[in-house]
Design an enzyme around this catalytic site. Sequence first.
Site, PDB file in Angstrom:
ATOM      1  N   GLN A 148      76.734  79.757  52.243  1.00 53.76           N
ATOM      2  CA  GLN A 148      75.282  79.915  52.302  1.00 53.76           C
ATOM      3  C   GLN A 148      74.911  79.826  53.776  1.00 53.76           C
ATOM      4  O   GLN A 148      74.877  78.745  54.346  1.00 53.76           O
ATOM      5  CB  GLN A 148      74.581  78.824  51.471  1.00 53.76           C
ATOM      6  CG  GLN A 148      73.075  78.750  51.664  1.00 53.76           C
ATOM      7  CD  GLN A 148      72.354  80.063  51.387  1.00 53.76           C
ATOM      8  OE1 GLN A 148      72.653  80.739  50.401  1.00 53.76           O
ATOM      9  NE2 GLN A 148      71.419  80.450  52.244  1.00 53.76           N
TER      10      GLN A 148
ATOM     11  N   GLN B 193      72.034  81.241  55.461  1.00 55.10           N
ATOM     12  CA  GLN B 193      70.635  81.056  55.859  1.00 55.10           C
ATOM     13  C   GLN B 193      70.296  79.567  55.814  1.00 55.10           C
ATOM     14  O   GLN B 193      70.737  78.887  54.887  1.00 55.10           O
ATOM     15  CB  GLN B 193      69.693  81.802  54.909  1.00 55.10           C
ATOM     16  CG  GLN B 193      68.295  81.996  55.504  1.00 55.10           C
ATOM     17  CD  GLN B 193      67.342  82.762  54.578  1.00 55.10           C
ATOM     18  OE1 GLN B 193      67.653  83.020  53.427  1.00 55.10           O
ATOM     19  NE2 GLN B 193      66.186  83.110  55.090  1.00 55.10           N
TER      20      GLN B 193
ATOM     21  N   PRO C 195      72.889  75.990  45.575  1.00 50.99           N
ATOM     22  CA  PRO C 195      71.660  75.201  45.775  1.00 50.99           C
ATOM     23  C   PRO C 195      70.362  76.000  45.653  1.00 50.99           C
ATOM     24  O   PRO C 195      69.290  75.416  45.569  1.00 50.99           O
ATOM     25  CB  PRO C 195      71.824  74.672  47.202  1.00 50.99           C
ATOM     26  CG  PRO C 195      72.720  75.659  47.880  1.00 50.99           C
ATOM     27  CD  PRO C 195      73.643  76.178  46.822  1.00 50.99           C
TER      28      PRO C 195
ATOM     29  N   GLY D 145      68.423  82.246  44.408  1.00 51.67           N
ATOM     30  CA  GLY D 145      69.121  83.457  44.810  1.00 51.67           C
ATOM     31  C   GLY D 145      69.193  83.555  46.312  1.00 51.67           C
ATOM     32  O   GLY D 145      68.457  82.868  47.030  1.00 51.67           O
ATOM     33  N   MET D 146      70.143  84.362  46.789  1.00 55.24           N
ATOM     34  CA  MET D 146      70.260  84.615  48.225  1.00 55.24           C
ATOM     35  C   MET D 146      70.559  86.095  48.404  1.00 55.24           C
ATOM     36  O   MET D 146      71.510  86.635  47.827  1.00 55.24           O
ATOM     37  CB  MET D 146      71.369  83.734  48.823  1.00 55.24           C
ATOM     38  CG  MET D 146      71.590  83.961  50.301  1.00 55.24           C
ATOM     39  SD  MET D 146      70.142  83.509  51.302  1.00 55.24           S
ATOM     40  CE  MET D 146      70.225  84.731  52.590  1.00 55.24           C
ATOM     41  N   GLU D 147      69.729  86.727  49.245  1.00 55.28           N
ATOM     42  CA  GLU D 147      69.728  88.191  49.352  1.00 55.28           C
ATOM     43  C   GLU D 147      70.843  88.745  50.224  1.00 55.28           C
ATOM     44  O   GLU D 147      70.608  89.644  51.038  1.00 55.28           O
ATOM     45  CB  GLU D 147      68.353  88.636  49.872  1.00 55.28           C
ATOM     46  CG  GLU D 147      68.009  88.208  51.330  1.00 55.28           C
ATOM     47  CD  GLU D 147      67.367  86.843  51.448  1.00 55.28           C
ATOM     48  OE1 GLU D 147      67.602  85.977  50.588  1.00 55.28           O
ATOM     49  OE2 GLU D 147      66.618  86.621  52.422  1.00 55.28           O
TER      50      GLU D 147
ATOM     51  N   HIS E   8      63.089  89.642  43.100  1.00 54.70           N
ATOM     52  CA  HIS E   8      62.840  89.032  44.412  1.00 54.70           C
ATOM     53  C   HIS E   8      63.977  89.339  45.393  1.00 54.70           C
ATOM     54  O   HIS E   8      63.742  89.846  46.494  1.00 54.70           O
ATOM     55  CB  HIS E   8      62.670  87.516  44.240  1.00 54.70           C
ATOM     56  CG  HIS E   8      62.461  86.775  45.522  1.00 54.70           C
ATOM     57  ND1 HIS E   8      61.205  86.441  45.988  1.00 54.70           N
ATOM     58  CD2 HIS E   8      63.331  86.326  46.454  1.00 54.70           C
ATOM     59  CE1 HIS E   8      61.333  85.808  47.143  1.00 54.70           C
ATOM     60  NE2 HIS E   8      62.614  85.728  47.457  1.00 54.70           N
ATOM     61  N   GLU E   9      65.196  89.058  44.970  1.00 58.98           N
ATOM     62  CA  GLU E   9      66.325  89.261  45.897  1.00 58.98           C
ATOM     63  C   GLU E   9      66.504  90.744  46.214  1.00 58.98           C
ATOM     64  O   GLU E   9      66.839  91.114  47.335  1.00 58.98           O
ATOM     65  CB  GLU E   9      67.612  88.657  45.339  1.00 58.98           C
ATOM     66  CG  GLU E   9      67.536  87.168  44.999  1.00 58.98           C
ATOM     67  CD  GLU E   9      66.938  86.289  46.086  1.00 58.98           C
ATOM     68  OE1 GLU E   9      67.007  86.644  47.271  1.00 58.98           O
ATOM     69  OE2 GLU E   9      66.370  85.236  45.731  1.00 58.98           O
TER      70      GLU E   9
ATOM     71  N   HIS F 282      64.168  91.897  48.887  1.00 57.21           N
ATOM     72  CA  HIS F 282      64.612  91.546  50.245  1.00 57.21           C
ATOM     73  C   HIS F 282      65.420  92.674  50.896  1.00 57.21           C
ATOM     74  O   HIS F 282      65.570  92.688  52.124  1.00 57.21           O
ATOM     75  CB  HIS F 282      65.485  90.292  50.221  1.00 57.21           C
ATOM     76  CG  HIS F 282      64.726  88.995  50.334  1.00 57.21           C
ATOM     77  ND1 HIS F 282      63.833  88.744  51.361  1.00 57.21           N
ATOM     78  CD2 HIS F 282      64.746  87.871  49.574  1.00 57.21           C
ATOM     79  CE1 HIS F 282      63.343  87.514  51.216  1.00 57.21           C
ATOM     80  NE2 HIS F 282      63.873  86.973  50.137  1.00 57.21           N
TER      81      HIS F 282
ATOM     82  N   GLU G  13      59.575  86.211  53.425  1.00 54.74           N
ATOM     83  CA  GLU G  13      59.371  85.726  52.056  1.00 54.74           C
ATOM     84  C   GLU G  13      58.024  86.134  51.446  1.00 54.74           C
ATOM     85  O   GLU G  13      57.958  86.452  50.269  1.00 54.74           O
ATOM     86  CB  GLU G  13      59.557  84.199  52.000  1.00 54.74           C
ATOM     87  CG  GLU G  13      60.972  83.741  52.344  1.00 54.74           C
ATOM     88  CD  GLU G  13      62.066  84.271  51.409  1.00 54.74           C
ATOM     89  OE1 GLU G  13      61.745  84.761  50.307  1.00 54.74           O
ATOM     90  OE2 GLU G  13      63.252  84.204  51.810  1.00 54.74           O
TER      91      GLU G  13
ATOM     92  N   ASP H  20      64.859  74.791  57.956  1.00 51.88           N
ATOM     93  CA  ASP H  20      64.689  74.474  56.531  1.00 51.88           C
ATOM     94  C   ASP H  20      63.325  73.840  56.249  1.00 51.88           C
ATOM     95  O   ASP H  20      62.805  73.962  55.147  1.00 51.88           O
ATOM     96  CB  ASP H  20      65.777  73.476  56.098  1.00 51.88           C
ATOM     97  CG  ASP H  20      66.850  74.149  55.267  1.00 51.88           C
ATOM     98  OD1 ASP H  20      66.788  75.386  55.145  1.00 51.88           O
ATOM     99  OD2 ASP H  20      67.735  73.442  54.766  1.00 51.88           O
TER     100      ASP H  20
ATOM    101  N   TYR I  77      56.013  81.715  51.077  1.00 49.76           N
ATOM    102  CA  TYR I  77      56.218  82.543  49.893  1.00 49.76           C
ATOM    103  C   TYR I  77      54.889  82.974  49.266  1.00 49.76           C
ATOM    104  O   TYR I  77      54.590  84.161  49.170  1.00 49.76           O
ATOM    105  CB  TYR I  77      57.027  81.769  48.829  1.00 49.76           C
ATOM    106  CG  TYR I  77      58.499  81.636  49.143  1.00 49.76           C
ATOM    107  CD1 TYR I  77      58.958  80.703  50.066  1.00 49.76           C
ATOM    108  CD2 TYR I  77      59.446  82.426  48.505  1.00 49.76           C
ATOM    109  CE1 TYR I  77      60.316  80.564  50.336  1.00 49.76           C
ATOM    110  CE2 TYR I  77      60.806  82.297  48.769  1.00 49.76           C
ATOM    111  CZ  TYR I  77      61.230  81.361  49.689  1.00 49.76           C
ATOM    112  OH  TYR I  77      62.558  81.238  49.965  1.00 49.76           O
TER     113      TYR I  77
HETATM  114  N1  BES Z   1      66.272  83.775  51.182  1.00 54.23           N
HETATM  115  C1  BES Z   1      65.853  82.897  50.167  1.00 54.23           C
HETATM  116  C2  BES Z   1      66.659  81.640  50.092  1.00 54.23           C
HETATM  117  C3  BES Z   1      66.649  80.784  51.351  1.00 54.23           C
HETATM  118  C4  BES Z   1      65.523  80.675  52.151  1.00 54.23           C
HETATM  119  C5  BES Z   1      67.792  80.105  51.719  1.00 54.23           C
HETATM  120  C6  BES Z   1      65.560  79.909  53.305  1.00 54.23           C
HETATM  121  C7  BES Z   1      67.820  79.334  52.869  1.00 54.23           C
HETATM  122  C8  BES Z   1      66.701  79.232  53.671  1.00 54.23           C
HETATM  123  C9  BES Z   1      65.856  83.579  48.787  1.00 54.23           C
HETATM  124  O1  BES Z   1      65.466  84.913  48.819  1.00 54.23           O
HETATM  125  C10 BES Z   1      64.819  82.890  47.949  1.00 54.23           C
HETATM  126  O2  BES Z   1      63.684  82.945  48.290  1.00 54.23           O
HETATM  127  N2  BES Z   1      65.242  82.273  46.866  1.00 54.23           N
HETATM  128  C11 BES Z   1      64.368  81.580  45.946  1.00 54.23           C
HETATM  129  C12 BES Z   1      64.096  82.407  44.738  1.00 54.23           C
HETATM  130  C13 BES Z   1      62.834  83.135  44.723  1.00 54.23           C
HETATM  131  C14 BES Z   1      62.639  83.810  43.375  1.00 54.23           C
HETATM  132  C15 BES Z   1      61.621  82.401  45.137  1.00 54.23           C
HETATM  133  C16 BES Z   1      65.057  80.337  45.475  1.00 54.23           C
HETATM  134  O3  BES Z   1      66.246  80.182  45.769  1.00 54.23           O
HETATM  135  O4  BES Z   1      64.433  79.532  44.802  1.00 54.23           O
HETATM  136 ZN    ZN Z   2      63.394  85.116  49.213  1.00 52.46          ZN
END
Ligand code: BES
Ligand code: ZN
Length: 623
Positions: free
Chosen positions: A158, A160, A285, A288-290, A314-315, A318, A337, A395, A403
Site C-alpha cells: 500500500q 499511498q 486497511p 479500495g486502492m486505485e 469509486h476506484e 480514479h 478524492e 494521512d 471526499y
Molecule cells: N485512494 C484512496 C485510498 C487512500 C487514500 C489510501 C489516502 C491512502 C491514503 C481510495 O481511492 C479510497 O478513497 N478508498 C476508500 C473507498 C471509497 C469508496 C471512499 C476507502 O478505502 O475507504
Molecule cells: Zn479514492
Amino acid sequence: MFNKIFNTLFILLIFVFVSSCQHKQIEKMPDIKAFNHSFSNYDSINLEHIYLDLAVDFNKKELHGKAILEINNTSQCKFLILDTKQLSIEDVKLEDSVSTAWSLGEEDKILGQALVIELSSTTKKVAIYYHTSPDAEALMWLAPEQTLGGKYPFLFTQSQAILARTWVPCMDAPAVRFTYSADITCDKNYLPLMSASNNFKKNPEGRYHFEMPQPIPSYLLALAVGNIEFRRLGENCGVFAEPEMLEKAANEFVDLPKMIKAASGLYGDYAWGRYDILVLPPSFPFGGMENPRLTFATPTIIAGDKSLVSLVAHELAHSWSGNLVTNRTWDDFWLNEGFTVYFEDRIMEHIYGKKYADLLMQLSVGELHATLDDMMQSAPGDTKLKLNLKGRNPDDGVSDIAYVKGAMFLKYLENLYGRKVFDDFLNAYFNHFKWKTVTTEEFIEYFQNHMSKWPKVKPDLDEWIYQVGLPKNCPSIGSTEIKRLDEMVNKINQSKEVKLIDTTGFTTQHWMHLLRTLNADSITTIMTQIDTTYHLSESTNSEIQCDWYVLCIKNNYKAALPYMEQYLMTVGRRKFLIPIYEQLSATPEGLKLAQSIYNKAKKGYHSVSRNTIEEMLLKDTKH
Ligand code: BES
Ligand code: ZN
C-alpha cells in the site's frame, strides 16, 4: 618471526575485507530540504523510468534485489537525492557498473531518510541494490492463517500516500511521473501481480515480467503476491482473488463492464488498457486502492447482493481523477478524492438510477456533517479543501472533507451551470491535464478561464476552497428514500414499535441510515426486538455490522459483543475499526475490552490501521 608475518597478513586481510564492504561516502553533503513530503530533488532532475528486479522472500519477509532509475539530468546536478524509509541500501552503481559515493541523510520519523548519490556528468542510469525491512510500512506480509485458503502466505503493498519509499527508493512525490517495468521472482506456488501489465497464470520458473508504459506517480506502485487466480468479466476486465473467493467476487462484480462503459461515456476513453480488480484478504486497511490497471479491494465489499459495489465505481473513477489527472501535492488531495466521489455518484446514477445514487450521497453527507461537528472543534483548519500538511503526515488529510465536501462543491457547480455545461467543462479539464499533475490554484485558474462565458453566474470558489466548514449554499440532495426512512424512524422513536419498520425495498444503505438515526437513549428495548427479528448481530454485511455494533456499544446491548469481537478479529479495514474502537473507548470498562481485543487482533491489522488505533487507545489512557 613466522608468527609475526602471519599476524600482519591476517590483519591486512581483515582490513581489505572490511574496506571492500564499506562504500564511499559523500564527502560534502548537499543541502537536504523536505519539499511536499519528499527529500528528492525532483525540481532539478527528471526521473523517467524505474526498472525493478526483486525477489520475494516470505521467510525473511523481505524484498531484495535492485532498482535501476533512468534519469534526465539536463541541469547537470552533482547529486541525485531520493526518498527512502526503512530500506537497507547495499550498493549504488552508475549505469549499473561503476561504483559511486552515496550517503543517507538524517532520519525523519514521517519522511524517512534521503539517499544522496554522487553522479557523473553523463549519468543516465543509477542502480540501487537494496532489501526491505520486515516491518516496512507499505508491505503487509500475511501468514497462511490470515488468508482465506489458509495454506499459503500473502503479500500486498500500500504505497499511498508516502509509503512507496519503504519498498522502492524513488522520488516519492505525486508531482513526479515515471514509467516502470519489473521482473519479480517468487516461489512457484504464487502469482505476483502489479499495477502494470499482468500475467494471468502461474509459471513453473516463478519469474514474471511487468510493464507499465503509462507514466504514474510513485504512490501508484503496487505489488501483491499469493495464491491468486483470475476470472474474466468482460473484454478488458476481470477479477483476481484467492480461489476460494473467486466465484463470489465474480458474481458481485458482474456490472463491471457496464461501469467502465458508463465512465468512458461520461469523461472520455479509458486510458489504461485493462481494468482488473484484486480482492485481498480482510486485513487490507482500506476499502479500495486505485492502483492503475489493478484496483486493490477489501473483501468486505462482497456482501452477496452487490449492495457495496459503489466502491468499485469509486476506484474506477480514479482512472480519470487521480491517476490521469493527479494532485500535485497532498495539500491538493481533494482534487483526487472530491472529483472521484462526484464521478462515482455519476456512474452509480447511470447504472442504478438517481434514487439509489441519491441515497448513497445523502448518507455520505450525513457522515460529512458528523465529521464537521467534530473537526470544527478539534482541527477547524483541516476543514478547508486546500490543506496545509507541511510537517505533518499526509494521512492527516484523509477525511470526509476532501471526499464529500469536495464532491458537494462540484455538485454545487453542476447545479449552478447545469449538467451539460459542467460535463463539458469536466471533459475539457480531464483532457487538458491528462498525464499531468495539477494544483488547486491551477484548477481555479482553468475553471475561471473556461467558465467566464457565463457572466451572470459567479460561484463562490474562495469560500468553498479556502474557508473552514461547509458553505451555506451547499446543495441538498433531497433523497426520497432518506425522507421515507426519516418518517419511519420518527414513528419508531416515538412509539418504540419495531413492527413499524417496513423493509420493503431495503438495501444495505437503508439499514445504515435507520441505525444511525434511531434515538439512542430510548432504544435499548427495541434493540432486542430488532435483533430477534432481523438478526443484525449475526449479519455478515460489513457496513451493517459496523453501524450495529457501534449502536450496541453505545446502548450497552451486550448480546452483540461476542459477534463484535469476532468482527474485530477478522476485519482490518480502518474505516470500520475506528468507530468501534472509539465507541468502546468511551467508558473505562469498554476501553479495557478494546485494549484486550486489540492485543489479540493487531497482528492481523496493517500498520496504517494499527497506527491510528494505537494513537486512539493511547490518548484515551492518558485522560
Ligand atoms: N485512494 C484512496 C485510498 C487512500 C487514500 C489510501 C489516502 C491512502 C491514503 C481510495 O481511492 C479510497 O478513497 N478508498 C476508500 C473507498 C471509497 C469508496 C471512499 C476507502 O478505502 O475507504
Ligand atoms: Zn479514492
